[in-house]
Design an enzyme around this catalytic site. Structure first.
Site, short mmCIF file in Angstrom:
data_model
loop_
_atom_site.label_atom_id
_atom_site.label_comp_id
_atom_site.label_asym_id
_atom_site.label_seq_id
_atom_site.Cartn_x
_atom_site.Cartn_y
_atom_site.Cartn_z
N HIS A 1 -5.42 -5.20 2.92
CA HIS A 1 -5.99 -3.92 2.50
C HIS A 1 -7.25 -3.66 3.31
O HIS A 1 -8.36 -3.93 2.85
CB HIS A 1 -6.31 -3.96 1.00
CG HIS A 1 -6.69 -2.62 0.42
ND1 HIS A 1 -6.32 -2.23 -0.84
CD2 HIS A 1 -7.40 -1.59 0.93
CE1 HIS A 1 -6.79 -1.03 -1.09
NE2 HIS A 1 -7.46 -0.61 -0.02
N GLU B 1 -1.94 -1.86 2.71
CA GLU B 1 -2.29 -0.90 1.68
C GLU B 1 -3.67 -0.31 1.94
O GLU B 1 -4.53 -0.95 2.55
CB GLU B 1 -2.23 -1.55 0.29
CG GLU B 1 -3.14 -2.74 0.09
CD GLU B 1 -2.97 -3.38 -1.28
OE1 GLU B 1 -1.86 -3.30 -1.85
OE2 GLU B 1 -3.94 -3.97 -1.78
N HIS C 1 -2.54 -6.17 -9.13
CA HIS C 1 -3.94 -6.09 -9.55
C HIS C 1 -4.17 -6.92 -10.80
O HIS C 1 -3.66 -6.62 -11.87
CB HIS C 1 -4.41 -4.66 -9.80
CG HIS C 1 -5.91 -4.52 -9.67
ND1 HIS C 1 -6.53 -4.21 -8.49
CD2 HIS C 1 -6.89 -4.70 -10.57
CE1 HIS C 1 -7.84 -4.19 -8.67
NE2 HIS C 1 -8.09 -4.48 -9.93
#
Length: 237
Positions: free
Chosen positions: A43, A70, A190
């Site tokens: 990310h 991401e 998450h």
């Protein structure tokens, strides 16, 4: 079997803290795959405080499983993804200064923008996933946008599970069932951890992939400390 994609952002954070190349991010990516993980997630953020944009390019030749990048689709991120062409891009609406992702997309409000982004990535052969809360309206919006998959934002589930409330998984079950009806693939991520991943995986139908980074790296530190300390003690005898 649900695939495990390991987010290696924390490895980059550790490397950047001292400069140099220890730990070696590319070697870690190789090892993670050799140990059995079916994917690597990164990310990159605009300030490059952990994953650097060059890391994303270098990892292209290292990741032989699934490569998932991401991030928020601002122009620099979009250009990077189109250059690298990972297996999957996961679009996340995090602010530039966000410590970590903290909400899913409003796929209704941002329908036009996300539709344009998804079409561009899919034209380049990149599977698209939209980060969403377990809300039926937002999942329906993701389908209308033309996404291939959704990634369920699982912070709420993890919080409720830690409190002992297993009913906190109910919205995620409903979300997964609805996504399946809409022919959307289902990812999740998450705050998933060794403590809560089994129950989640057992109860979410058609779960294709989970992306886990922070908890996995923290757990690896704890589970490995005993072994490493004793290796040092043996050498110091």
């Amino acid at each position: 079997m649900t695939k495990l994609s390991v987010n290696i952002n924390k490895i980059a954070t550790l490397r950047n803290a001292r400069g140099g190349n220890m730990p070696n991010l590319l070697m870690v990516a190789k090892d993670v795959q050799n140990f059995g993980a079916q994917g690597i997630t990164i990310h990159p953020r605009p300030d490059e405080r952990h994953i650097r944009y060059q890391d994303a390019r270098d990892l292209k030749n290292i990741v032989h499983t699934e490569y998932n990048i991401e991030g928020n689709p601002e122009s620099k991120f979009v250009n990077l993804v189109l250059e690298v062409k990972p297996t999957q891009v996961t679009l996340v609406p995090d602010a530039i200064d966000a410590i970590t992702s903290n909400a899913g997309w409003n796929t209704v409000k941002h329908c036009d923008f996300l539709t344009e982004m998804v079409q561009e990535f899919k034209r380049n052969g990149i599977r698209t996933s939209i980060f969403v809360d377990p809300t039926l309206e937002m999942i329906e919006g993701a389908a209308k946008i033309g996404a291939d998959r959704i990634e369920l934002y699982t912070e709420s589930y993890a919080h409720q599970y830690k409190l002992g409330n297993k009913f906190g998984i109910s919205p995620y079950v409903s979300a997964a069932n609805f996504a399946t009806e809409l022919n959307l693939g289902i990812n999740a991520g998450h705050d998933l951890s060794l403590d809560n991943i089994l129950y989640f995986n057992q109860n979410i139908p058609n779960l294709l992939e989970v992306s886990i980074g922070h908890a996995l790296i923290c757990e690896a530190l704890y589970l490995g400390l005993d072994n490493v300390i004793n290796m040092y003690l043996q050498k110091l005898k």
